[in-house]
Write an enzyme that holds these catalytic residues in place. Structure first.
Site, PDB file in Angstrom:
ATOM      1  N   LEU A 201       0.841  -1.204   0.000  1.00 36.13           N
ATOM      2  CA  LEU A 201       0.000   0.000   0.000  1.00 36.13           C
ATOM      3  C   LEU A 201       0.877   1.256   0.000  1.00 36.13           C
ATOM      4  O   LEU A 201       1.087   1.876   1.040  1.00 36.13           O
ATOM      5  CB  LEU A 201      -0.869  -0.057   1.269  1.00 36.13           C
ATOM      6  CG  LEU A 201      -2.272   0.498   1.189  1.00 36.13           C
ATOM      7  CD1 LEU A 201      -3.064   0.049   2.388  1.00 36.13           C
ATOM      8  CD2 LEU A 201      -2.295   1.991   1.067  1.00 36.13           C
TER       9      LEU A 201
ATOM     10  N   GLU B  59       1.710   4.368  -2.882  1.00 40.77           N
ATOM     11  CA  GLU B  59       1.538   4.852  -4.261  1.00 40.77           C
ATOM     12  C   GLU B  59       2.869   5.235  -4.911  1.00 40.77           C
ATOM     13  O   GLU B  59       3.107   4.918  -6.076  1.00 40.77           O
ATOM     14  CB  GLU B  59       0.569   6.048  -4.295  1.00 40.77           C
ATOM     15  CG  GLU B  59      -0.892   5.677  -4.079  1.00 40.77           C
ATOM     16  CD  GLU B  59      -1.235   5.403  -2.624  1.00 40.77           C
ATOM     17  OE1 GLU B  59      -0.391   5.671  -1.742  1.00 40.77           O
ATOM     18  OE2 GLU B  59      -2.349   4.914  -2.355  1.00 40.77           O
TER      19      GLU B  59
ATOM     20  N   GLN C 231      -5.577   3.260  -6.840  1.00 49.03           N
ATOM     21  CA  GLN C 231      -6.936   2.831  -6.505  1.00 49.03           C
ATOM     22  C   GLN C 231      -7.955   3.953  -6.742  1.00 49.03           C
ATOM     23  O   GLN C 231      -9.044   3.718  -7.247  1.00 49.03           O
ATOM     24  CB  GLN C 231      -6.972   2.362  -5.064  1.00 49.03           C
ATOM     25  CG  GLN C 231      -8.056   1.371  -4.805  1.00 49.03           C
ATOM     26  CD  GLN C 231      -7.720   0.460  -3.653  1.00 49.03           C
ATOM     27  OE1 GLN C 231      -7.639   0.895  -2.504  1.00 49.03           O
ATOM     28  NE2 GLN C 231      -7.513  -0.801  -3.935  1.00 49.03           N
ATOM     29  N   PHE C 232      -7.576   5.170  -6.369  1.00 51.33           N
ATOM     30  CA  PHE C 232      -8.370   6.365  -6.664  1.00 51.33           C
ATOM     31  C   PHE C 232      -7.394   7.471  -7.028  1.00 51.33           C
ATOM     32  O   PHE C 232      -6.312   7.551  -6.439  1.00 51.33           O
ATOM     33  CB  PHE C 232      -9.192   6.794  -5.433  1.00 51.33           C
ATOM     34  CG  PHE C 232     -10.362   5.883  -5.154  1.00 51.33           C
ATOM     35  CD1 PHE C 232     -11.610   6.128  -5.708  1.00 51.33           C
ATOM     36  CD2 PHE C 232     -10.192   4.781  -4.346  1.00 51.33           C
ATOM     37  CE1 PHE C 232     -12.675   5.277  -5.465  1.00 51.33           C
ATOM     38  CE2 PHE C 232     -11.250   3.918  -4.092  1.00 51.33           C
ATOM     39  CZ  PHE C 232     -12.495   4.157  -4.650  1.00 51.33           C
TER      40      PHE C 232
ATOM     41  N   HIS D 209     -12.234  10.895  -2.854  1.00 49.23           N
ATOM     42  CA  HIS D 209     -12.572   9.845  -3.813  1.00 49.23           C
ATOM     43  C   HIS D 209     -13.327  10.385  -5.026  1.00 49.23           C
ATOM     44  O   HIS D 209     -13.841   9.611  -5.815  1.00 49.23           O
ATOM     45  CB  HIS D 209     -13.432   8.766  -3.142  1.00 49.23           C
ATOM     46  CG  HIS D 209     -12.696   7.929  -2.153  1.00 49.23           C
ATOM     47  ND1 HIS D 209     -12.226   8.430  -0.966  1.00 49.23           N
ATOM     48  CD2 HIS D 209     -12.342   6.619  -2.178  1.00 49.23           C
ATOM     49  CE1 HIS D 209     -11.628   7.450  -0.305  1.00 49.23           C
ATOM     50  NE2 HIS D 209     -11.675   6.351  -1.011  1.00 49.23           N
TER      51      HIS D 209
END
Lengths: 326, 307
Positions: free
Chosen positions: A58, A60, A82-83, A129
């Protein structure tokens, strides 16, 4: 030929490209076992194994940094954020290495990778998000920024991005992931990156948009034609960097009126760039000042009020009618 | 339920082969051929001379800003010597010695620091990246290259370099973590010159050694005397060998003379203090004189003491 959602179209592109080219690998958080939180990478781990479908830690910056390294070593990574709201932790890798290595090494090294990320609002999500920050990426030379608007062009553009010898940021409008289905051909299909598409031809007013706002613009265009008798030309940019200004400049010369619609903030966004280019190349043919319908210059609100924040057909129609009276 | 102490079994190895006065520990001597020892020495001197010259040119306004490398010749030439041509080198912005060793022309380095993009063009056939100005980012690129080697099933290794200050960057921690998780064949070299511009090493981390940071990520760390070119070679060879054979990453921490930045950013120290420091330490600490003493010792046949 099958009816597909955008998620299925993207998934088809990944399956076909991984099968065709052993250099293509996929990495990102939960892209393997889980098939991605939106299921875009579903079935890839089972088919291509953990060597080519990497469930990343996890982190980025780690995902983008190592993808650049893998690309330098001759692979073609398709990395997923992921977003898009969490991509800023990898921002420096895009700016400092991904976008620069070809130029820095005078063409000796290239970074043929795709950085996929879902963006945009309207899905009743948590903070961070729902943003649309494509302008950040478009501001960086050396990366292409592609934003599809439907299942078929998403599939074709992702395939083109994977085949591209340079880095592509692939911004996926998550509102449209499952919003509608479209015929997608079974055989591999690509589209030229950096080319806008005239979705509807018209003579009185040009609507320019891209991504999830294409549906809103389409709805506005239909109402303008049917209820107000305005002959609208609708253009889908599809790539916001490099920008296909030839197509929209030609259109503006024909209609004399342009409205730009996007989900990103109003200031220093894609619309201002479109307007600047029209100013430079079509000013003497304009009948009215160019207008933009965008999100506001405040952070994306929590979802109880997001429908007031996002552009809707009524806002576009109001602006369009004002322009016709100008 | 219990409250107890978990014992972490790993330890950090410390390695030194040449004493400060240049005597070699016979039991650890890698027995490098005379030709190679001479070549290593020549490149150390070249690196040092180039650095001195570039610093003068920069002070005269004839060269742009660059990162001096004085005192780090042993690490750069040492780890470069241990690399094969197939291995990848991902340097920091302070690595002229390794670039010279890998075949980059000196004029190219000078072009770079005079503001010409051509300076960064990696020579054909070299598995190197150009220098990385944003500190620490290069470590993740190196891990990606190592992951690529694993995916393609190629038995090479990649070596990346950064300084002690850089270990504070999150990217370096992410690089350690990814390297551990993917068992990437990476050797991380920390050239600990004990200063990051103005800040001493103790202000960057509370850890006693930098090498021990590896333990938290699940692999070995080695602390090496960075002024000792033989120790650098031995430690790098071992780490590269381990990486190539699927043993994963190793970070190494070289403790170098620590003069580099103090000379560049002189506002911290007065001139007299700097001179005193140099006079006291020049022949004991600096790597090139130390190695010269060893080369000229009776045990080495190729360079007599009278020459």
């Amino acid at each position: 030929m099958a009816e597909m959602t955008m998620v299925q179209g993207l998934n088809l592109s990944l399956h076909q490209n991984m099968a065709a080219d052993p250099r293509v690998i996929v990495c990102g958080q939960d892209v393997g076992r889980d098939g991605g939180v939106f299921r875009v990478t579903e079935g890839l781990l089972e088919k291509f194994g953990p060597k080519r479908v990497l469930d990343s830690p996890l982190a980025e910056a780690g995902i983008v940094g190592t993808s650049i390294g893998m690309a330098l070593y001759g692979l073609r990574p398709v990395a997923e954020m992921q977003f898009s709201g969490f991509s800023y932790q990898a921002f420096h890798f895009v700016e400092e290495h991904m976008a620069r290595l070809r130029n820095r090494t005078r063409g000796r090294c290239s970074v043929p990778m795709v950085l996929r990320m879902p963006y945009g609002g309207g899905i009743r999500a948590l903070e961070h998000h729902s943003e649309s920050k494509e302008a950040y990426w478009a501001h960086t030379p050396g990366v292409k920024v592609v934003i599809p608007s439907g299942p078929r062009n998403a599939r074709a553009l992702l395939s083109a991005a994977i085949a591209d010898p340079d880095p592509v940021i692939f911004y996926e409008p998550k509102l449209l992931y499952r919003a509608f289905r479209e015929e997608v051909p079974d055989e591999p299909e690509t589209m030229e990156i950096g080319k806008a598409k005239i979705v509807r031809s018209g003579t009185q007013l040009t609507l320019i948009s891209y991504g999830s706002m294409m549906r809103v613009a389409q709805e506005a265009a239909e109402d303008l034609v049917e209820l107000h008798g305005v002959d609208v030309e609708l253009i889908d940019l599809l790539t916001v960097s490099p920008m296909d200004d030839a197509t929209f400049v030609e259109s503006a010369k024909k209609t004399g009126r342009v409205v730009v619609v996007h989900e990103g903030h109003r200031t220093c966004g894609i619309a201002p760039e479109v307007i600047a280019r029209l100013n430079e190349k079509a000013f003497d043919r304009l009948e009215a000042p160019i207008r933009r319908v965008t999100c506001y210059d405040v952070h994306f609100p929590l979802f109880s009020v997001e429908q007031f924040y996002l552009p809707d057909p009524d806002r576009i129609i109001k602006v369009a009618l004002e322009m016709l009276k100008y | 339920m219990a409250r107890r102490k978990l014992t972490i079994s790993e330890t950090v190895e410390e390695l030194s082969i040449l004493s400060p006065t240049g005597e070699v520990d016979e039991s650890l001597d890698p027995h490098i051929s005379s030709d190679d020892l001479l070549r290593i020495y020549r490149f150390m001197v070249l690196t040092r001379m180039c650095d001195d010259r570039m610093l003068r040119l920069q002070r005269q306004g004839r060269l742009g800003t660059f990162a001096p490398t004085r005192g780090q010749e042993a690490t750069q030439i040492g780890y470069s010597y241990a690399l094969t041509k197939e291995d990848w080198l991902v340097p920091s912005f302070r690595a002229p010695g390794s670039l010279f060793w890998r075949g980059w022309p000196i004029e190219q380095i000078l072009l770079l620091y005079n503001g010409y993009e051509a300076g960064n063009r990696v020579p054909d056939g070299n598995n190197d990246l150009p220098i990385s100005v944003p500190v620490g980012t290069q470590a993740l690129l190196a891990v990606g290259i190592g992951m690529g080697m694993n995916i393609k099933g190629e038995k090479n290794a990649v070596l990346t370099v950064f300084g002690d200050g850089t270990t504070s960057e999150g990217d370096v921690s992410e690089a350690f973590n990814f390297a551990g998780v993917y068992n990437a064949p990476v050797v991380f070299v920390c050239e600990n010159n004990q200063y990051a511009i103005s800040l001493p090493r103790v202000s960057q981390t509370r850890a006693e050694t930098i090498a021990q940071k590896a333990l938290a990520f699940g692999f070995d760390g080695v602390k090496v005397d960075g002024n000792d070119v033989l120790a650098v070679i031995v430690a790098t060879r071992a780490a590269l060998e381990k990486a190539r054979n699927g043993g994963g990453p190793t970070p190494k921490c070289w403790k170098t003379s620590g003069e580099t930045l103090r000379l560049t950013f002189k506002k911290r120290w007065s001139v007299s203090r700097r001179c005193a420091y140099l006079n006291r330490r020049r022949f004991l600490i600096l790597p090139t004189p130390r190695f010269r003493r060893n080369c000229r010792s009776k045990s080495r046949s190729f360079w007599s003491t009278s020459s």
